[in-house]
Design an enzyme around this catalytic site. Structure first.
Site, mmCIF file in Angstrom:
data_model
loop_
_atom_site.group_PDB
_atom_site.id
_atom_site.type_symbol
_atom_site.label_atom_id
_atom_site.label_comp_id
_atom_site.label_asym_id
_atom_site.label_seq_id
_atom_site.Cartn_x
_atom_site.Cartn_y
_atom_site.Cartn_z
ATOM 1 N N PHE A 129 0.748 -1.082 0.037
ATOM 2 C CA PHE A 129 0.208 0.013 -0.134
ATOM 3 C C PHE A 129 1.546 1.234 -0.166
ATOM 4 O O PHE A 129 1.995 1.462 0.461
ATOM 5 C CB PHE A 129 -1.153 -0.087 0.910
ATOM 6 C CG PHE A 129 -1.839 1.358 1.237
ATOM 7 C CD1 PHE A 129 -3.102 0.938 0.426
ATOM 8 C CD2 PHE A 129 -2.044 2.239 1.838
ATOM 9 C CE1 PHE A 129 -3.565 2.194 0.136
ATOM 10 C CE2 PHE A 129 -3.089 3.257 1.981
ATOM 11 C CZ PHE A 129 -3.768 3.331 0.757
ATOM 12 N N ASP A 202 2.144 -4.971 8.132
ATOM 13 C CA ASP A 202 0.798 -4.332 8.045
ATOM 14 C C ASP A 202 -0.058 -5.248 8.207
ATOM 15 O O ASP A 202 -0.342 -6.146 7.512
ATOM 16 C CB ASP A 202 1.023 -3.481 7.312
ATOM 17 C CG ASP A 202 -0.132 -2.333 7.029
ATOM 18 O OD1 ASP A 202 -1.140 -2.890 7.560
ATOM 19 O OD2 ASP A 202 -0.093 -1.441 5.846
ATOM 20 N N TYR A 227 -10.456 1.138 10.553
ATOM 21 C CA TYR A 227 -11.827 0.861 10.141
ATOM 22 C C TYR A 227 -12.499 0.434 8.971
ATOM 23 O O TYR A 227 -13.474 0.205 8.374
ATOM 24 C CB TYR A 227 -11.642 2.963 8.979
ATOM 25 C CG TYR A 227 -10.860 2.994 8.716
ATOM 26 C CD1 TYR A 227 -10.628 2.366 7.291
ATOM 27 C CD2 TYR A 227 -9.874 3.648 9.130
ATOM 28 C CE1 TYR A 227 -9.568 2.434 6.511
ATOM 29 C CE2 TYR A 227 -8.257 3.667 8.202
ATOM 30 C CZ TYR A 227 -8.183 3.060 7.161
ATOM 31 O OH TYR A 227 -7.195 3.343 6.565
ATOM 32 N N LYS A 228 -11.809 -0.996 8.855
ATOM 33 C CA LYS A 228 -11.387 -2.256 8.031
ATOM 34 C C LYS A 228 -12.992 -2.931 8.488
ATOM 35 O O LYS A 228 -13.671 -2.748 8.891
ATOM 36 C CB LYS A 228 -11.009 -1.894 7.230
ATOM 37 C CG LYS A 228 -9.505 -1.402 6.716
ATOM 38 C CD LYS A 228 -8.607 -2.397 5.812
ATOM 39 C CE LYS A 228 -8.024 -0.867 5.044
ATOM 40 N NZ LYS A 228 -8.089 -0.598 3.894
ATOM 41 N N ARG A 380 -12.404 -4.596 -6.576
ATOM 42 C CA ARG A 380 -11.600 -5.169 -5.545
ATOM 43 C C ARG A 380 -13.881 -5.401 -4.797
ATOM 44 O O ARG A 380 -14.499 -4.748 -4.812
ATOM 45 C CB ARG A 380 -11.141 -4.290 -4.534
ATOM 46 C CG ARG A 380 -10.359 -4.591 -3.765
ATOM 47 C CD ARG A 380 -9.179 -4.068 -3.659
ATOM 48 N NE ARG A 380 -9.804 -2.949 -2.453
ATOM 49 C CZ ARG A 380 -9.744 -2.217 -1.322
ATOM 50 N NH1 ARG A 380 -8.137 -2.303 -0.781
ATOM 51 N NH2 ARG A 380 -9.907 -1.058 -0.749
HETATM 52 C C1 LIG Z 1 -2.488 -1.705 3.700
HETATM 53 C C2 LIG Z 1 -3.168 -0.696 4.498
HETATM 54 N N1 LIG Z 1 -2.304 -0.205 5.026
HETATM 55 C C3 LIG Z 1 -2.443 1.310 5.339
HETATM 56 C C4 LIG Z 1 -3.658 1.693 5.083
HETATM 57 C C5 LIG Z 1 -3.737 4.116 5.422
HETATM 58 O O1 LIG Z 1 -4.529 4.264 6.529
HETATM 59 P P1 LIG Z 1 -4.407 5.128 7.352
HETATM 60 O O2 LIG Z 1 -5.153 5.849 6.431
HETATM 61 O O3 LIG Z 1 -4.790 4.514 8.538
HETATM 62 O O4 LIG Z 1 -3.138 5.181 7.750
HETATM 63 C C6 LIG Z 1 -4.507 1.055 4.038
HETATM 64 C C7 LIG Z 1 -5.499 2.388 3.770
HETATM 65 O O5 LIG Z 1 -6.436 1.190 2.804
HETATM 66 C C8 LIG Z 1 -4.001 0.160 4.026
HETATM 67 O O6 LIG Z 1 -4.847 -0.773 2.879
#
Ligand SMILES: Cc1ncc(COP(=O)(O)O)c(C=O)c1O
Length: 421
Positions: A129, A202, A227-228, A380
């Site tokens: 990401f 992560d 939030y997921k 997705r």
């Molecule tokens: C794998 C991954 N890491 C980090 C994030 C971003 O996290 P944040 O917005 O809480 O910093 C996301 C957001 O979708 C994600 O999919």
């Protein structure tokens, strides 16, 4: 032979998790397949937020820091999340965003490795990401390290060629946000640590979606998202986990809430013992109240088999989706980029298309089936076993087939790109 809608309804009737759907505010006319991006609002959340606002904030005012337990929220919610990811109590904290927590743990890891001057590399995947890569780049710059990005499809092959005595930190996402490919956390961690590097995971697409056992894997650091699949609400606080053997390391955002005695108002910073030092500023009380309701929905499944039951249904849902796509949507040139092998699959399934994927998703949403689009070409679909039904899977594929056969996606209104895709 393809399953029918009737077969899917029968699967729902026999589903051990069928009752958990009632804990969520859902419109039965829609099919929501985006809990991997934003989890659904739990029924308990709005009344809890009203209570937190009206009784705790409104009437309790400043007293509520003590009387309503606000000050302990990051630890209390963190300990609940810990149960979902195989972490011991007191090792995980709910705070800030995933990006900020990643910065904290990567800096701590870089500092831990600073006694090994030969180790100059942070290793990650190009397909990670973007925020992970942006943060790692920044940490690398700060500590004079180099961020090296792996390109290979399989982590095994990539590590074979890049994991050497120069590597200080390996940072990977357990379930890839695009492909839904899941790494073998224990095996990769073992391999990375055997090479003398530290392992940072992560868990954004893992926490609440797939079984995770940070303690058994003996990883070094982990971060994840609220939030997921934890259903904590838009922009919910994230979490950070630190293996107790690294508890004495400092993290760089030395704010007052991570101080050993915040209300002593010392001029000098002294980090709190353990995971509490990963706090920085004042906790987001209302957001943490919402996150706690979301985490509670996942914990409610403990009596029904917990993460193993969630995993079993997740695999059944994703397998059904892939199977129905195979039988009903083959002529539309969608290519599945999610592994067939269940052991390598998280809880979402993605397809690439050579057509206008954004417009296809918009047309599907107009039919009440909500997934998302990830540029440049990915459709997705996320499956949250607590509320996704087998009949939803059937309806989603049926709607996608209709969008394609009737060329609905070609309509001009579906080509207008919104800011969030
Ligand atoms: C794998 C991954 N890491 C980090 C994030 C971003 O996290 P944040 O917005 O809480 O910093 C996301 C957001 O979708 C994600 O999919």
């Amino acid at each position: 032979m393809s399953l029918t809608a009737h077969d899917c309804a029968a699967l729902d009737a026999a589903d051990p998790l069928h009752a958990t759907r009632a804990q969520f505010c859902l419109d039965d006319a829609e099919v929501y397949l985006d809990g991997n991006s934003l989890g659904v609002l739990p029924v308990a959340t709005a009344p809890r937020l009203a209570e937190a606002a009206q009784a705790e904030w409104g009437r309790g005012l400043i007293r509520s820091w003590n009387t309503a337990g606000w000050i302990d929220q990051p630890q209390r919610v963190g300990n609940k999340i810990a149960r979902l990811v195989g972490a011991a109590g007191g090792t995980l904290i709910a705070a800030d965003s995933t990006s900020i927590n990643l910065y904290k743990v990567l800096c701590a890891a870089a500092l831990a490795q600073s006694t090994e001057p030969g180790r100059r590399v942070i290793l990650s995947e190009r397909a990670n990401f973007p925020t992970d890569l942006y943060i790692a780049e920044s940490v690398a710059r700060q500590y004079g390290l180099t961020l090296v990005l792996l390109d290979s499809e399989t982590i095994d092959a990539a590590l074979a060629s890049h994991l050497n005595a120069n590597v200080a930190i390996v940072m990977l996402t357990h379930v890839n946000y695009r492909t839904g490919r899941m790494q073998d956390m224990a095996a990769v961690t073992r391999r990375v640590q055997a090479a003398g590097a530290l392992m940072v995971w992560d868990l954004a697409h893992s926490a609440g979606a797939v079984p995770v056992d940070l303690t058994t894997a003996d990883a070094d650091f982990a971060v994840g998202c609220g939030y997921k699949y934890l259903n904590g609400g838009p922009g919910a606080p994230a979490f950070a986990w630190v293996n107790p053997r690294h508890a004495a390391l400092p993290q760089p955002l030395s704010g007052w809430m991570g101080h050993a005695a915040p209300f002593a108002f010392d001029t000098a910073y002294a980090p709190a013992p353990g995971i509490d030092r990963y706090l920085c500023g004042t906790p987001s009380v209302l957001a943490l109240a919402a996150l706690e309701c979301g985490v509670d929905t996942v914990l409610s499944a403990e009596a029904l088999g917990g993460m193993l039951a969630i995993r079993a249904k997740s695999l059944a849902l994703t397998s059904l989706f892939m199977q129905l796509m195979q039988t009903r949507c083959t002529t539309f040139n969608f290519t599945c980029v999610t592994p067939d092998n269940p052991a390598e699959r998280g809880s979402h399934v993605s397809y690439t298309t050579t057509l206008d994927g954004y417009a296809i998703m918009q047309a599907l949403i107009a039919r009440g089936v909500i997934g998302d689009f990830r540029a440049p070409d990915i459709l997705r679909f996320g499956f949250t076993p607590l509320y996704t039904r087998y009949i939803d899977v059937w309806r989603a594929v049926d709607a996608l087939a209709a969008v394609m056969t009737q060329h609905e996606w070609r309509e001009a209104r579906f080509q207008q790109r919104a800011a969030v895709t």
